[in-house]
Design an enzyme around this catalytic site. Sequence first.
Site, mmCIF file in Angstrom:
data_model
loop_
_atom_site.group_PDB
_atom_site.id
_atom_site.type_symbol
_atom_site.label_atom_id
_atom_site.label_comp_id
_atom_site.label_asym_id
_atom_site.label_seq_id
_atom_site.Cartn_x
_atom_site.Cartn_y
_atom_site.Cartn_z
ATOM 1 N N ARG A 215 -48.614 222.520 -47.485
ATOM 2 C CA ARG A 215 -49.020 223.791 -48.085
ATOM 3 C C ARG A 215 -49.200 224.898 -47.052
ATOM 4 O O ARG A 215 -49.527 226.021 -47.397
ATOM 5 C CB ARG A 215 -50.362 223.671 -48.818
ATOM 6 C CG ARG A 215 -50.730 222.299 -49.260
ATOM 7 C CD ARG A 215 -52.122 222.227 -49.876
ATOM 8 N NE ARG A 215 -53.048 223.228 -49.437
ATOM 9 C CZ ARG A 215 -53.878 223.864 -50.242
ATOM 10 N NH1 ARG A 215 -53.895 223.601 -51.523
ATOM 11 N NH2 ARG A 215 -54.717 224.758 -49.749
ATOM 12 N N ARG A 251 -52.711 224.630 -29.094
ATOM 13 C CA ARG A 251 -52.819 225.836 -29.916
ATOM 14 C C ARG A 251 -54.289 226.130 -30.130
ATOM 15 O O ARG A 251 -55.051 225.229 -30.486
ATOM 16 C CB ARG A 251 -52.119 225.593 -31.249
ATOM 17 C CG ARG A 251 -51.444 226.829 -31.849
ATOM 18 C CD ARG A 251 -50.823 226.488 -33.187
ATOM 19 N NE ARG A 251 -51.860 226.213 -34.161
ATOM 20 C CZ ARG A 251 -51.677 225.465 -35.263
ATOM 21 N NH1 ARG A 251 -50.509 224.930 -35.523
ATOM 22 N NH2 ARG A 251 -52.670 225.257 -36.085
ATOM 23 N N GLU A 267 -55.787 222.707 -31.255
ATOM 24 C CA GLU A 267 -54.849 221.644 -31.627
ATOM 25 C C GLU A 267 -54.154 221.123 -30.377
ATOM 26 O O GLU A 267 -53.342 221.823 -29.781
ATOM 27 C CB GLU A 267 -53.794 222.208 -32.583
ATOM 28 C CG GLU A 267 -54.334 222.573 -33.939
ATOM 29 C CD GLU A 267 -54.006 221.503 -34.965
ATOM 30 O OE1 GLU A 267 -53.693 220.353 -34.569
ATOM 31 O OE2 GLU A 267 -54.050 221.824 -36.159
#
Length: 292
Positions: A215, A251, A267
């Site tokens: 998503r 990230r 991340e």
Amino acid sequence: VACCRRADGARPDDLYPDRDLPPLSSALAALDAEAVAVSWDDPGLDWAGFDRVLISSTWDSVDRPAEYLVWARAASAVTTLVNPYPTLAWGLDKVYLRVLAGAGVAVIPTEWVAPGQAWSAHDLPDGEVVVKPAISAGGRATARYDAGDRVRIGAHVAALQQAGQTVLVQPYLPSVDAEGECDLAYLGGRYSHAVQKRPSLQLGEGIIEGQPWTRMAWDGVTSPDPDQRAVAEQAWAAVVDAVGTVPVYGRVDLVRGPGGPCVLEVELVDPYLSLDLVPGAAPALARAALRP
Ligand SMILES: Nc1ncnc2c1ncn2[C@@H]1O[C@H](COP(=O)(O)OP(=O)(O)O)[C@@H](O)[C@H]1O
Ligand SMILES: [Mg+2]
């Protein structure tokens, strides 16, 4: 290049699409490195047969974190993992946000609830609330609530605790509805580029289940403001300090709080790095990943 299966029960060579993979493979080939995409949980693979393993999209790690870390540790004993095992293990669990906060980095104000800890939903932040597990990706097992929704909030926290998770309870930062989040990619130890990500949590939607990374939507490349660059640099420096080496990639995801930008997450395991959107990014990662 370690990826994951398209779905639970899919064949190990039927991989979930990874948008970083085509540009990365081309960039590696241009440096005379032969890259093959595989699923991290393919039982037929001999990891010692690879010179190095770049972890790119092992997104179902959050379904089975213990199994994933056993795999990563075993692989790191016979090949070179990028990022290395201690960095992966540190980055898999959002409890690292406490380390960043301790180093003076602005992070979203968070109430931490350990598994087994007694907790009740009567002392919530004002406004809307986010409940999420410490080990997650793509908003899995996460939900957004009205602060008055105490029964549902309590049940969600209890269910996550029951599943063995540490739980994060945070104010929902309304700036996310207006501007989303700003994700700053670091390649080869340096800031490379940033993308704007759309908001993903709707009020009343309930707990996000399934493969939530399907998503995720990014609005595209953006130029972070100086205050965002500054917070990301602080966060990155604190990460380097904490893991003891410079990660090959990472990230830093930022959102705007009342007092300025703050860290949503960092991340280090397998972030989407928007290599397909930014010319030059895949070659930079390929060079860094092949560095001895
Ligand atoms: N405190 C918060 N305020 C506003 N939005 C949030 C908050 N926490 C999470 N979100 C939304 O949920 C998404 C997933 O949360 P995140 O902390 O990035 O976990 P992960 O991506 O590891 O599942 C974010 O991209 C953001 O849109
Ligand atoms: Mg996220």
